[in-house]
Each structure stands twice: as structure tokens, then as C-alpha cells.
Motif scaffolding. Structure first.
Motif, PDB file in Angstrom:
ATOM      1  N   GLY A 177      -0.290  -9.108   0.378  1.00  0.00           N
ATOM      2  CA  GLY A 177      -0.271  -8.277  -0.813  1.00  0.00           C
ATOM      3  C   GLY A 177      -0.685  -6.861  -0.489  1.00  0.00           C
ATOM      4  N   GLY A 178      -1.040  -6.099  -1.543  1.00  0.00           N
ATOM      5  CA  GLY A 178      -1.474  -4.727  -1.335  1.00  0.00           C
ATOM      6  C   GLY A 178      -0.370  -3.864  -0.766  1.00  0.00           C
ATOM      7  N   LEU A 179      -0.749  -2.977   0.148  1.00  0.00           N
ATOM      8  CA  LEU A 179       0.229  -2.076   0.750  1.00  0.00           C
ATOM      9  C   LEU A 179       1.318  -2.834   1.502  1.00  0.00           C
ATOM     10  CD1 LEU A 179      -2.109   0.729   2.160  1.00  0.00           C
ATOM     11  CD2 LEU A 179      -0.784   0.762   0.043  1.00  0.00           C
ATOM     12  N   LEU A 180       0.935  -3.956   2.086  1.00  0.00           N
ATOM     13  CA  LEU A 180       1.902  -4.704   2.893  1.00  0.00           C
ATOM     14  C   LEU A 180       2.958  -5.399   2.044  1.00  0.00           C
ATOM     15  CD1 LEU A 180      -0.292  -6.268   5.711  1.00  0.00           C
ATOM     16  CD2 LEU A 180       0.678  -3.989   5.511  1.00  0.00           C
ATOM     17  N   ALA A 181       2.762  -5.409   0.738  1.00  0.00           N
ATOM     18  CA  ALA A 181       3.761  -6.031  -0.130  1.00  0.00           C
ATOM     19  C   ALA A 181       5.101  -5.311  -0.048  1.00  0.00           C
ATOM     20  CB  ALA A 181       3.266  -6.043  -1.575  1.00  0.00           C
TER      21      ALA A 181
END
Length: 287
Positions: A177-181
Motif C-alpha cells: 500500500g501507500g506510495l507503492l500502490a
């Protein structure tokens, strides 16, 4: 010269596109990513125009050779090559987040070129050894090969970041999740790595072949174990090993990503380290 102004605009466009791709990851705003892609295309068009204008400026000065004969010209052509390989990949995968990891390479070389002193950027007459069409064929194929490896490098770094986070968050089964989403899936990143190398390795092969033909024309021998030749062969074997391992042993994922990163490190040393540190037939490239 007008070409210098166009190269400055190119650098600015690539930088803005890079920032927008980073912002796309941070904001998860697809419009930002689309604008980044459009500006990247604009930068590539400006880059293309600048190369053409510089070629014409060379002709007006009575030389007329392709602008690929010194370090400055190689920087701007390398950036051009990186962008076209990346943008073609983007047309297929729509993986705009990859631009945040590929564009910095192009921006770095464009910015370095723009900061070089004027005498290093000046159009100069070619030494006799460079007065051959084989030079143009050799440089074009080699740098498109390098560009493929640069795109593979960016995708590989993203792959390692994403798979590492996914493994920490859920044993590899939970999407990050987060930026890596906003990162493409690990499968897509692995595929981009492979496809980019499938562009880069054949082009490097052609680069080595055309370089041998050029060497025979200029110096009367196809191969002399010049440092650049030796390192080009090392790179060729690294990526040949990558493809062999993928086809015969099913190397994908983490192993493939690390080998791609190692290969790009060797590529950069071949490109810059050999030209700027080691002496040999290619030392003129530092001029």
C-alpha cells in the motif's frame, strides 16, 4: 548556438516530467501521470529537434558529421535513447510510475551535459579515425542498447522495492500500500525488465559488430582488446547470461532484477569509467 537552447529546453522538460512522475506516485492522481507522459514526449521531440539542428549546424560549418562524436553529444543522445525506449514501454504497459525511476538517469546526463564548459560542447572537426559512417551506426546501436539496460535497471529497482515491502507486509501475498500502490505489479515490472533487455542486448550486439567493422576500417583490425571493447564484451556476456538463465532455468523476479542492476552498473562503467579513467582508442570520447 540554437541547438544548445533546444537542449536546455529538453533538460527542463525531462526534469518536469520526472517531478510529475514522482508526484504521480505520491498523489495517486492519474492526470498528473498523464501530463508527465505528455511532457516526456515533448522533451523527446525537443531532444530530436536539437540533435537535428546540431547536425545542420555542423554542416553549415563545413563538417556535416552526425552529432555523436564527443562526450557532450553522447550524453544528449543517450538521454534521447532512454526516453524513446521508456516511452515505447509506456505505450505497451501504461506503467507511468516507472518514469520516476528511469527519467532521473536521462535528467542526470542532460544536466551534466548542459553544465560542461563551452569548449567541451563545441562542434569540432573529426579526426581521420572517426570519419566513417560506421561510427554513426556503432554509436546509435550501442546507445539504444544502453538505453534498454537503463529502463531495465529502473524497473528492477522498483521490483526489489515492491517485492521487499510485500514480503514484509504479508509474506508476498498482500499488495503493498501507500506510495507503492502506484507501482506496477511485480509481474509487470519483471516483464518490463525482460523486454527492455530484449531491446538492449540485440542492439549492443549490433553495436559490437559495427564497432568491429569500424575498427577494421580505421585501424586495420577488427578487435584489439581496447578497454572499451573488453568491457563491452563483459556487458554482452552479463546480459547473455541473463537471457540464458531466463530461458533455460526460469530465472525471474529477484535474481533477474539483481542481474539487471549489476549489468547496468557495468554498462555505466564501460560508458564513463573507460572513457574518463582508462586510456585506449576510445579516449577521445572524453573530449
Amino acid at each position: 548556438m540554437f541547438s544548445d537552447q533546444l537542449f536546455n529546453y529538453t533538460t527542463l522538460a525531462y526534469f518536469v516530467a520526472m517531478v510529475l512522475f514522482i508526484a504521480y506516485i505520491a498523489t495517486k492522481n492519474h492526470t498528473v501521470g498523464l501530463v508527465g507522459t505528455l511532457i516526456a514526449w515533448l522533451g523527446w521531440v525537443l531532444n530530436t529537434a536539437a540533435i537535428g539542428v546540431r547536425w545542420n549546424e555542423s554542416a553549415q560549418m563545413g563538417m556535416g558529421h552526425a552529432p555523436m562524436t564527443n562526450l557532450y553529444e553522447s550524453f544528449v543522445f543517450f538521454a534521447w535513447s532512454i526516453l524513446i525506449v521508456y516511452l515505447l514501454m509506456d505505450l505497451k504497459y501504461k506503467a507511468r510510475a516507472v518514469g520516476a525511476f528511469v527519467l532521473p538517469v536521462a535528467v542526470f546526463f542532460m544536466a551534466w551535459g548542459q553544465m560542461m564548459p563551452d569548449h567541451s560542447k563545441a562542434i569540432q572537426p573529426l579526426v581521420p579515425a572517426l570519419q566513417s559512417n560506421w561510427l554513426t551506426y556503432h554509436v546509435i546501436t550501442c546507445f539504444i542498447g544502453y538505453a534498454g539496460f537503463a529502463v531495465a535497471f529502473g524497473a528492477s529497482v522498483m521490483y526489489l522495492i515492491k517485492v521487499g515491502r510485500e514480503e514484509k507486509s504479508g509474506g508476498g501475498n498482500t499488495p503493498a500500500g501507500g506510495l507503492l500502490a502506484m507501482f506496477p505489479s511485480t509481474k509487470v515490472l519483471d516483464d518490463i525488465n525482460y523486454k527492455a533487455i530484449m531491446i538492449g542486448w540485440p542492439m549492443l550486439t549490433l553495436g559490437i559488430v559495427t564497432g568491429a567493422a569500424w575498427a577494421n576500417y580505421a585501424w586495420g583490425t577488427y578487435w584489439s582488446w581496447d578497454p572499451k571493447e573488453t568491457w563491452s564484451l563483459i556487458i554482452w556476456f552479463i546480459y547473455a547470461a541473463f537471457l540464458h538463465a531466463r530461458f533455460t532455468r526460469g530465472w525471474v523476479g529477484r535474481k533477474a532484477a539483481w542481474l539487471s542492476i549489476i549489468g547496468f552498473g557495468a554498462t555505466i562503467f564501460c560508458y564513463l569509467g573507460v572513457n574518463l579513467v582508462l586510456s585506449g582508442l576510445h579516449s577521445y570520447g572524453a573530449g
